[in-house]
Each structure stands twice: as C-alpha cells, then as structure tokens.
Design a protein around this motif. Structure first.
Motif, short mmCIF file in Angstrom:
data_model
loop_
_atom_site.label_atom_id
_atom_site.label_comp_id
_atom_site.label_asym_id
_atom_site.label_seq_id
_atom_site.Cartn_x
_atom_site.Cartn_y
_atom_site.Cartn_z
N GLU A 187 57.57 96.51 -17.18
CA GLU A 187 59.00 96.13 -17.23
C GLU A 187 59.77 96.65 -16.02
O GLU A 187 60.69 95.99 -15.55
CB GLU A 187 59.64 96.60 -18.54
CG GLU A 187 59.22 95.76 -19.73
CD GLU A 187 59.50 94.28 -19.54
OE1 GLU A 187 60.59 93.89 -19.09
OE2 GLU A 187 58.59 93.48 -19.85
N ASP A 188 59.41 97.83 -15.52
CA ASP A 188 60.07 98.36 -14.32
C ASP A 188 59.77 97.48 -13.10
O ASP A 188 60.67 97.17 -12.31
CB ASP A 188 59.64 99.79 -14.03
CG ASP A 188 60.20 100.79 -15.03
OD1 ASP A 188 60.96 100.39 -15.93
OD2 ASP A 188 59.88 101.99 -14.89
N ILE A 189 58.51 97.09 -12.95
CA ILE A 189 58.12 96.23 -11.83
C ILE A 189 58.84 94.89 -11.94
O ILE A 189 59.42 94.39 -10.95
CB ILE A 189 56.58 96.03 -11.80
CG1 ILE A 189 55.86 97.34 -11.48
CG2 ILE A 189 56.19 94.93 -10.81
CD1 ILE A 189 56.06 97.88 -10.08
N LYS A 190 58.85 94.31 -13.13
CA LYS A 190 59.52 93.02 -13.35
C LYS A 190 60.99 93.12 -12.98
O LYS A 190 61.52 92.28 -12.25
CB LYS A 190 59.35 92.60 -14.82
CG LYS A 190 59.84 91.20 -15.13
CD LYS A 190 59.49 90.85 -16.57
CE LYS A 190 59.77 89.43 -16.94
NZ LYS A 190 61.12 89.00 -16.78
N SER A 191 61.64 94.15 -13.45
CA SER A 191 63.07 94.35 -13.18
C SER A 191 63.34 94.55 -11.68
O SER A 191 64.27 93.95 -11.12
CB SER A 191 63.58 95.53 -13.98
OG SER A 191 64.91 95.81 -13.68
#
Length: 66
Positions: free
Chosen positions: A15-19
């Motif tokens: 989720e951090d990478i996606k964001s």
C-alpha cells in the motif's frame, strides 16, 4: 536533509508503494499493479515488501505493457 539512498532502498509494504507511485502520477489497474509488485518482489528477494528502487526498475520494464 531530504531523501537519501537509504529511503529508496528501504523495503515498504504494498500500500505504501502504491500510494507513493500514485502521488507522482503512476496509477495502474489493480491486476497490473499486483503483477508489477510481484515482479519487484522477485527482484528484491526480501519477503513481502519491496523498495522504491526495485519498483522503479519494474516500472521501466513493464510500464508500457498492457
């Protein structure tokens, strides 16, 4: 201080990478994002998390593939 090389190589959750990548204009359909994330995991070999650096390599490799 800013962003260091360490920040680019720090393994991060999906989720951090996606964001992070959405904030800089790289938005992918969920299936493509998952395939790219899994490819980055293969490159990293560090468990479930990947670094910004490894995901950037995959973006360069797979960005134009439908």
């Amino acid at each position: 201080m800013g962003i260091t090389e360490y920040d680019f190589n720090l393994p991060r959750p999906k989720e951090d990478i996606k964001s992070l990548f959405e904030r800089i204009g790289y938005s992918y359909k969920i299936g493509k994002f998952n395939a790219m994330y899994n490819r980055a995991k293969e490159l990293t070999g560090a468990g479930e998390n990947v670094s910004v650096r490894s995901f950037m390599m995959v973006v360069n490799e797979m960005h134009n593939i439908e």
